[in-house]
Design a protein around this motif. Structure first.
Motif, mmCIF file in Angstrom:
data_model
loop_
_atom_site.group_PDB
_atom_site.id
_atom_site.type_symbol
_atom_site.label_atom_id
_atom_site.label_comp_id
_atom_site.label_asym_id
_atom_site.label_seq_id
_atom_site.Cartn_x
_atom_site.Cartn_y
_atom_site.Cartn_z
ATOM 1 N N LEU A 665 0.696 -1.409 0.010
ATOM 2 C CA LEU A 665 -0.018 -0.030 0.095
ATOM 3 C C LEU A 665 0.840 1.284 0.199
ATOM 4 C CD1 LEU A 665 -2.747 -0.981 2.642
ATOM 5 C CD2 LEU A 665 -2.959 -0.821 0.110
ATOM 6 N N GLN A 666 0.252 2.192 -0.157
ATOM 7 C CA GLN A 666 0.810 3.543 -0.336
ATOM 8 C C GLN A 666 0.199 4.620 0.417
ATOM 9 O OE1 GLN A 666 1.377 4.069 -4.563
ATOM 10 N NE2 GLN A 666 3.541 3.961 -4.324
ATOM 11 N N GLY A 667 0.983 5.681 1.077
ATOM 12 C CA GLY A 667 0.391 6.859 1.831
ATOM 13 C C GLY A 667 0.995 7.850 1.612
ATOM 14 N N LEU A 668 0.466 9.200 2.043
ATOM 15 C CA LEU A 668 1.174 10.384 1.936
ATOM 16 C C LEU A 668 1.048 10.997 3.338
ATOM 17 C CD1 LEU A 668 -1.349 12.013 -0.579
ATOM 18 C CD2 LEU A 668 0.510 10.540 -1.146
ATOM 19 N N LEU A 669 2.525 11.462 3.463
ATOM 20 C CA LEU A 669 3.118 11.937 4.778
ATOM 21 C C LEU A 669 3.419 13.445 4.287
ATOM 22 C CD1 LEU A 669 4.082 11.896 7.597
ATOM 23 C CD2 LEU A 669 6.401 11.202 6.779
ATOM 24 N N PHE A 670 2.564 14.273 4.712
ATOM 25 C CA PHE A 670 2.666 15.625 4.837
ATOM 26 C C PHE A 670 3.662 16.308 5.937
ATOM 27 C CE2 PHE A 670 -1.073 14.485 2.572
ATOM 28 C CZ PHE A 670 -1.048 15.245 1.499
ATOM 29 N N LYS A 671 4.873 16.991 5.541
ATOM 30 C CA LYS A 671 5.714 17.128 6.648
ATOM 31 C C LYS A 671 6.054 18.946 6.498
ATOM 32 C CE LYS A 671 8.647 15.041 4.054
ATOM 33 N NZ LYS A 671 9.919 14.484 3.559
ATOM 34 N N PRO A 672 6.171 19.315 8.082
ATOM 35 C CA PRO A 672 6.161 20.936 8.203
ATOM 36 C C PRO A 672 7.480 21.263 7.511
ATOM 37 C CG PRO A 672 5.981 19.474 10.314
ATOM 38 C CD PRO A 672 6.093 18.523 9.259
ATOM 39 N N GLU A 673 7.532 22.604 7.140
ATOM 40 C CA GLU A 673 8.765 23.129 6.648
ATOM 41 C C GLU A 673 10.076 23.150 7.707
ATOM 42 O OE1 GLU A 673 9.454 27.212 4.039
ATOM 43 O OE2 GLU A 673 7.972 25.814 3.998
ATOM 44 N N GLY A 674 11.174 22.771 6.949
ATOM 45 C CA GLY A 674 12.266 22.541 7.793
ATOM 46 C C GLY A 674 12.133 21.106 8.504
#
Length: 936
Positions: A665-674
């Motif tokens: 499976l796949q997923g999306l990891l949204f990460k903060p700036e820096g």
């Protein structure tokens, strides 16, 4: 001399400057939403020389930007524009200008209403000179659809003029009341014009030769009328007058005829009789008047509620007839008071539709019409639709002697639990009205091929595309000989899988293009086994989904001599772009453009190779780019949201992981700036089916209609993880656990996650999964569940009030995936229902469920809240009054956004709780305070 020491000093200062610049960036806040812009209505002239698009903030005044494609950097801006078009001659842009929103708000605060508020204006922009003309107080406008250099402008009623004080004794005659207002008809350059008073409705012939307009009645006078303006001579002809209403005014394709429906019965009449008129424009003769007596429908009448359309050769006129109004003695009994009348709904087991569906569809049923056709040469009426076969499907351009007809009445009673019922298919002859059976209980939605040789559809029961040969009356399986599946391969619900669609027919019905999961096949119905893979199998071998780009908005069939432009999407990397090939299928598709973006909205100029296309990524706004069909040079022509540069935005990463059963499976990891993996960040987990294909979607900061706004939380230093979910039939809850938890564990293993401060949030089906997960694990510190189903046993027999449908189908066939009735699989309903395990929950929950939810029963949220309250566990229920499944009112969406961030900031960041969480909001304080204030 630049020494190593100087270089070191320079690098130190550069890093300090860069760090300082990064620190200058700020996090998103709730006040940012209103000004965040979106782009829409991109258009390009037929000759490809000019283009434009609309830019609108979420709340405020928008603007239109128009530019020459030869110098796209130079734009003409029309502020507060709405609904613009390029004229058929490519010479002007025209549209409305809305009043300034702040001014309207100020006047409304002063209790101004109606005529006291500012009205719309109109602009006309000469594309060659750039000059703009504006006209005030415009109600509506129209331009011809195909050719001509004309515009018709209807104005608002004239403002009341103050009486002259000089002659105070003079008696002024009061103007007669009318619904009509002034209409200005003119050339776009203004050299020729005509004005008409008290116009109620108007419209151009498609080719711009004529304009029809209807005059409204004046008070106490029977003087409504229909006129025809000849735009070549400027002469206006009276076509008909002195009827109560005129409606359905339609020109034939070449303006040979003008048809309309009229009645002289009172507007309050329960059974008005209408007449269908056909005016011969060339002969200037209203020679055809079809009345009730001419209708061939039992107890039928001509209806103004049906559509009126001409065939392309102008030999036929299609219109609707309806059943006569049936009077009932009880209804018309004037001796009964209103308060004495019985009001009830009777649910009959034998009814085709249950009462809520009947009530939902009541207005449509009251206006139901049955299609008929008038032969304009023989002056004969043929009835096409009947009570038994009531649906006749006309094409966009009517150029055949028959049409498809169908009915699902024999199977309709099952629709409450089987939404994939069949339909009986017929073809109906326009000359005789004879209905010939094609197939009983067919599965699918049929269409007619452009040349009329075949009726075709996707048969869900056989997972195959089929065609019915109109000449031989034989059914053909188009895809059975092709060694790949044509059903949705990732389908994971108890319903029949759908298809990947078709792309149209080659000229002359020589072949049809049909999609599999990755590739496009050209199939000749005469010899389906000789099908040609136009994309040479490159899609399946490379995991790229190819789809044809239809570049002509009015396309009827595919010209095989043209180049085949394909969109391309890589299933694993999510790269997107365009390829080209031919309709012969002798060579593999050639890449034109492929990148880590999302491309969509391809719009081609009709008479040139110029195209507009939208491109986005998580960081990049979906701006418009100008290019041609080679896609070699993409010229960015719009610039949305420049303020984003000063905001901490973040990035997104594609995560590969395995479900508990080993499924990739796949997923999306949204990460903060820096983002720094050596640090620890609180993490939100949001989910709804599969979302990883949206890697390059731009997500705008916006008030929450139901779910967390990802950019807002990422900008405020949260990680946000969005995993894909694969379902096992009968096990929706365990399936969610088996896919979501391994995904979360994979992200944790990568580093950077504060495992003591993680939360989950979802809405509707996602809300159900949130409720289920917190009964299975305590790894989340807080949870948000919007419109959650927590008790499948009580929800199963309920109603989706938005459609009036029973909820049975959802559990037996679709999203809930139980795959059987409550009495067939009772344990599945119990074991997948979080309510029966609510005593296990240790996670504080914020629930949103609104009192007019038309999809999920409102009482489901109440059941969850009351269980938590009874168990003395922290829970809050947000119930927005008068709101549906997802919030529609912006004020409420803003409120929810604030409460979501306050709730999760408290539990995941240790921020003080707001008063609405610590004190609640007593009913006596409702509407007086919002209690956003933080507790000491």
């Amino acid at each position: 001399m630049f020494t190593k020491q100087n270089l070191s000093i320079f690098l130190i200062f550069f890093l300090l400057w860069q760090n300082g610049f990064a620190q200058q960036k700020r996090s998103l806040n709730h006040s940012d939403y209103d000004g965040w812009e979106s782009l829409s209505s991109e258009k390009i002239t037929k000759n490809g020389k000019f283009a434009g698009y609309q830019i609108s903030p979420q709340d405020g005044d928008g603007r239109l930007e128009i530019f020459s494609t030869s110098s796209p950097g130079k734009k003409t801006v029309v502020y507060r524009s709405s609904g613009f078009s390029f004229t058929p001659d490519d010479a002007f842009a025209v549209g409305k200008i809305l009043p300034q929103k702040d001014s309207v708000k100020l006047l409304k605060l002063q209790k101004k209403k109606g005529d006291d508020l500012p009205k719309d204006s109109l602009f006309l922009m000469n594309l060659a000179s750039g000059q703009i003309e504006k006209l005030a107080r415009v109600k509506s406008f129209a331009i011809p659809s195909e050719k001509g250099s004309w515009i018709a402008i209807q104005f608002e009623k004239e403002e009341d003029k103050k009486k002259e004080e000089a002659d105070s004794t003079a008696k002024e005659e009061k103007p007669k009341k009318t619904d009509g207002t002034k209409l200005l008809v003119r050339t776009l350059d203004g050299r020729e014009s005509w004005e008409f008073d008290r116009v109620k409705a108007f419209g151009f012939a498609p080719n711009g030769d004529f304009l029809q307009y209807t005059l409204a009645e004046e008070e106490k006078e029977d003087n409504a009328a229909v006129y025809l303006l000849d735009l070549a001579t400027g002469q206006s002809r009276l076509i008909h007058e002195k009827m109560t209403t005129y409606s359905n005014l339609v020109f034939s394709p070449q303006s040979s005829y003008l048809s309309f429906i009229a009645t002289d019965d009172s507007l309050k009449a329960k059974k008005p009789l209408h007449t269908l008129y056909v005016y011969d424009v060339k002969k200037k003769d209203l020679g055809i008047q079809l009345e009730k007596s001419g209708v061939k429908f039992p107890n039928g009448r001509i209806s103004p509620d049906g559509s009126v359309r001409f065939s392309e050769d102008e030999s036929r006129l299609f219109f609707g007839v309806a059943d006569e109004y049936k009077a009932y003695a009880y209804e018309s009994d004037t001796t009964i008071l209103d308060e004495e009348r019985v009001s009830l709904d009777i649910w009959g087991w034998q009814d085709e539709e249950i009462q809520p569906m009947q009530l939902k569809n009541k207005a449509n049923e009251q206006k139901k019409t049955y299609m008929a056709v008038l032969d304009l040469n023989r002056l004969e009426v043929t009835q096409l639709a009947t009570h038994e076969v009531d649906n006749v499907i006309l094409e966009n351009k009517i150029n055949k002697d028959f049409a498809l007809a169908w009915t699902d009445s024999p199977y309709r009673r099952s629709y409450s639990w089987d939404i994939q019922i069949g339909r009986d298919l017929y073809w109906v002859d326009f000359k005789t009205g004879n209905q010939t059976l094609i197939e009983k209980n067919a599965s699918g939605f049929p269409r007619v091929s452009p040349a009329g040789k075949y009726v075709y559809w996707y048969d869900g029961r056989d997972s195959a595309w089929v065609a019915f040969d109109m000449a031989s009356k034989a059914k053909i399986n188009l895809t059975t000989a092709i060694p790949v599946p044509f059903y949705e391969e990732l389908h994971d619900s108890p319903s029949l899988p759908g298809s990947y669609g078709s792309e149209g027919w080659i000229e002359g019905d020589a072949a049809i293009l049909i999609n599999d999961r990755y590739d496009i096949w050209k199939i000749d119905p005469i010899n389906p086994s000789a099908a040609v893979n136009l994309t040479q199998g490159q899609g399946r071998s490379s995991l790229i989904t190819f789809r044809r780009e239809a570049l002509k908005s009015d396309e009827q069939f595919i010209d095989p001599k043209e180049t085949l432009i394909l969109s391309a999407f890589h299933e694993k990397t999510k790269e997107n772009g365009f390829f080209s090939t031919t309709y012969e299928g002798k060579s593999a598709p050639k890449p034109l453009l492929m990148s880590s973006h999302r491309y969509y909205g391809l719009t081609k100029a009709k008479e040139s190779t110029q195209v507009l296309v939208r491109r986005s990524s998580y960081q990049d706004n979906p701006d418009v780019y100008l290019t041609d069909l080679s896609f070699k040079n993409l010229n960015k022509v719009s610039n949305l949201n420049p303020q984003q540069a000063g905001v901490k935005w973040g990035s997104v990463e594609l995560v590969d992981y395995l479900a508990n059963d080993g499924t990739p499976l796949q997923g999306l990891l949204f990460k903060p700036e820096g983002f720094d993996r050596s640090k620890k960040y609180p993490m939100m987990v949001y989910f709804y089916e599969r979302n990883s294909d949206g890697l390059h979607n731009y997500r705008a900061p916006a008030p929450s209609r139901s779910t967390i706004n990802i950019p807002f939380f990422v900008s405020n230093d949260y990680l946000v993880f969005v995993p894909d979910i694969k379902y096992e039939l009968g096990l929706p809850g365990p399936s969610a656990f088996n896919c979501i938890i391994p995904g979360v564990q994979t992200v944790i293993a990568k580093g950077g996650v504060d495992t003591d401060n993680m939360a989950i949030q979802g809405q509707s089906w996602g809300g159900y999964q949130v409720a289920y997960l917190i009964t299975q694990t305590n790894m989340f510190k807080a949870a948000g569940a919007g419109a959650p189903v927590v008790n499948m046993t009580s929800a199963y027999g309920g109603i989706r009030w938005g459609t009036g449908m029973s909820r049975m189908f959802q559990y037996e066939q679709t999203q809930s995936r139980i795959g059987g009735t409550l009495w067939e699989k009772p344990m599945y309903y119990l074991e997948n229902s979080p309510l029966f395990m609510m005593d296990r929950v240790q996670t504080p929950v914020l629930i949103m469920h609104n009192d007019e939810d038309g999809a999920v029963p409102w009482y489901q949220g109440i059941e969850m809240f009351m269980a938590m309250k009874r168990l003395n566990k922290p829970a809050w229920l947000l119930q927005y009054n008068g709101e549906d499944h997802n919030l529609t009112q912006r004020k409420n969406a803003k409120d929810l956004s604030i409460r979501l961030s306050q709730f999760f900031d408290h539990y995941l960041k240790g921020a003080p709780a707001p008063l609405w969480m610590t004190e609640g909001l007593p009913a006596v304080e409702k509407g007086r305070t919002l209690k956003y204030e933080l507790a000491d």
